[in-house]
Design an enzyme around this catalytic site. Structure first.
Site, mmCIF file in Angstrom:
data_model
loop_
_atom_site.group_PDB
_atom_site.id
_atom_site.type_symbol
_atom_site.label_atom_id
_atom_site.label_comp_id
_atom_site.label_asym_id
_atom_site.label_seq_id
_atom_site.Cartn_x
_atom_site.Cartn_y
_atom_site.Cartn_z
ATOM 1 N N SER A 58 4.344 -2.417 10.389
ATOM 2 C CA SER A 58 5.266 -2.164 10.585
ATOM 3 C C SER A 58 6.374 -4.120 9.966
ATOM 4 O O SER A 58 6.701 -3.930 10.467
ATOM 5 C CB SER A 58 5.760 -1.859 12.036
ATOM 6 N N LYS A 110 0.380 4.112 -0.015
ATOM 7 C CA LYS A 110 -0.359 5.480 0.764
ATOM 8 C C LYS A 110 -0.048 6.827 -0.349
ATOM 9 O O LYS A 110 -0.545 6.585 -1.303
ATOM 10 C CB LYS A 110 0.048 5.687 1.553
ATOM 11 N N GLU A 137 -4.966 -5.185 11.154
ATOM 12 C CA GLU A 137 -3.671 -3.815 11.051
ATOM 13 C C GLU A 137 -4.230 -3.014 11.737
ATOM 14 O O GLU A 137 -4.693 -2.027 12.539
ATOM 15 C CB GLU A 137 -4.024 -2.809 9.951
ATOM 16 N N ASN A 171 1.122 -0.782 -0.108
ATOM 17 C CA ASN A 171 0.138 0.331 0.308
ATOM 18 C C ASN A 171 0.654 1.562 0.338
ATOM 19 O O ASN A 171 1.601 1.255 1.203
ATOM 20 C CB ASN A 171 -0.446 -0.055 1.209
ATOM 21 N N GLU A 190 -6.737 4.214 8.391
ATOM 22 C CA GLU A 190 -6.747 6.100 8.064
ATOM 23 C C GLU A 190 -7.690 6.424 7.271
ATOM 24 O O GLU A 190 -7.899 7.652 7.766
ATOM 25 C CB GLU A 190 -5.283 6.280 6.796
ATOM 26 N N HIS A 223 -9.906 1.198 4.975
ATOM 27 C CA HIS A 223 -8.782 1.818 6.019
ATOM 28 C C HIS A 223 -7.910 1.542 7.027
ATOM 29 O O HIS A 223 -9.099 3.038 7.467
ATOM 30 C CB HIS A 223 -7.486 1.596 5.012
ATOM 31 N N GLY A 261 2.656 2.134 10.707
ATOM 32 C CA GLY A 261 3.753 3.414 10.345
ATOM 33 C C GLY A 261 5.046 3.867 11.411
ATOM 34 O O GLY A 261 5.739 4.739 11.950
#
Ligand code: 13P
Length: 251
Positions: free
Chosen positions: A213, A11, A167, A9, A97, A95, A173
């Site tokens: 990660s 992003k 996730e 991904n 985010e 996701h 991240g």
């Protein structure tokens, strides 16, 4: 036996030129690699260029999101047929985010998942808890809520076409991945939930990826767990070397 799937991904990183270069590097290194299904998700503006490079190869294309409507007054959004025209085969939906910054809810994830299935795009449905939720013992409850919400009204025949990505938000991240044992526990919980929602056959068919990660040096431990069927990779998918390192860590 579920085949591993490693998805990158990207992003909001890399314009068309850099995306084309990365896609070419990945293709050069991964062409014919049969260890895992390989998927990359560039930004919308890079899909066309990347599609031309990987078309016909074992590296497949995903979008990072998709709207549930077919067309119309939805400024800033992209529909399934715009993606299909570029040979996109997967769509990352829900996701964290999107949930955190763009008002994604279980309901919108559900609508997107249904539309993707109707149009033969493979949904990669993301679920996972925040640090606060984990620390207050709500990990399984949050994942159950996300899975049940996303799959509301979806038949077993359609559910088996989907991929789930666990996730944990605290691992995304941050450089702090879930341990293989922590991830395996949640994956097993989700698989058991799928058995309850559908049946044993569906639960053992649906692939559950881990994301957060994941790197070449921790991938082997995660990918060796029985219910971890692959990875959804952010940062480490932006370099061909590290992305390939993860693919090659698949058992
Ligand atoms: P990182 O690998 O950068 O933690 O991102 C994971 C992720 O969000 C993939 O969708």
């Amino acid at each position: 036996m579920r085949k591993k799937l490693i998805a990158g991904n990207w992003k909001m990183n890399l314009g068309p030129a850099d995306s084309a270069k990365l896609a070419q590097d990945i293709l050069n290194a991964a062409s014919g690699n049969d260890k895992a299904d390989i998927v990359i998700a560039p930004t919308y503006t890079s899909l066309d260029r990347v599609s031309g490079i990987i078309h016909g190869s074992n590296v497949k294309l995903s979008a990072q999101d998709m709207h549930w409507e077919e067309q119309g007054a939805f400024t800033g959004k992209i529909s399934w047929d715009m993606l299909k025209e570029l040979n996109v085969e997967y769509a990352i939906l829900g996701h964290s985010e999107q949930r955190t910054f763009f008002h994604e809810t279980n309901q919108t994830v559900n609508m997107k998942t249904k539309k993707a299935l109707e149009k033969s795009l493979i949904p990669i449905v993301c679920v996972g808890e925040t640090l606060e939720e984990r620390e207050s013992g709500k990990t399984n409850a949050v994942c159950e809520d996300h899975v049940r919400g996303a799959f509301q009204g979806i038949s077993k025949e359609d559910a088996v076409k989907c991929i789930i990505a666990y996730e944990p938000v605290w691992a995304i991240g941050t450089g702090k991945n879930a341990t293989p044992e922590q991830a395996q526990d949640v994956h097993a919980f989700i698989r058991n939930l799928l058995k309850e929602m559908y049946d044993e056959g569906a639960a053992s068919t649906i692939r559950i990826l881990y994301g957060g990660s994941m790197k070449p040096d921790n991938a082997a431990g995660l990918l060796s767990k029985p219910d971890i069927d692959g990875g959804l990779i952010g940062g480490a998918s932006l370099k061909a070397d590290s992305f390939l390192g993860i693919i090659n860590a698949a058992p």
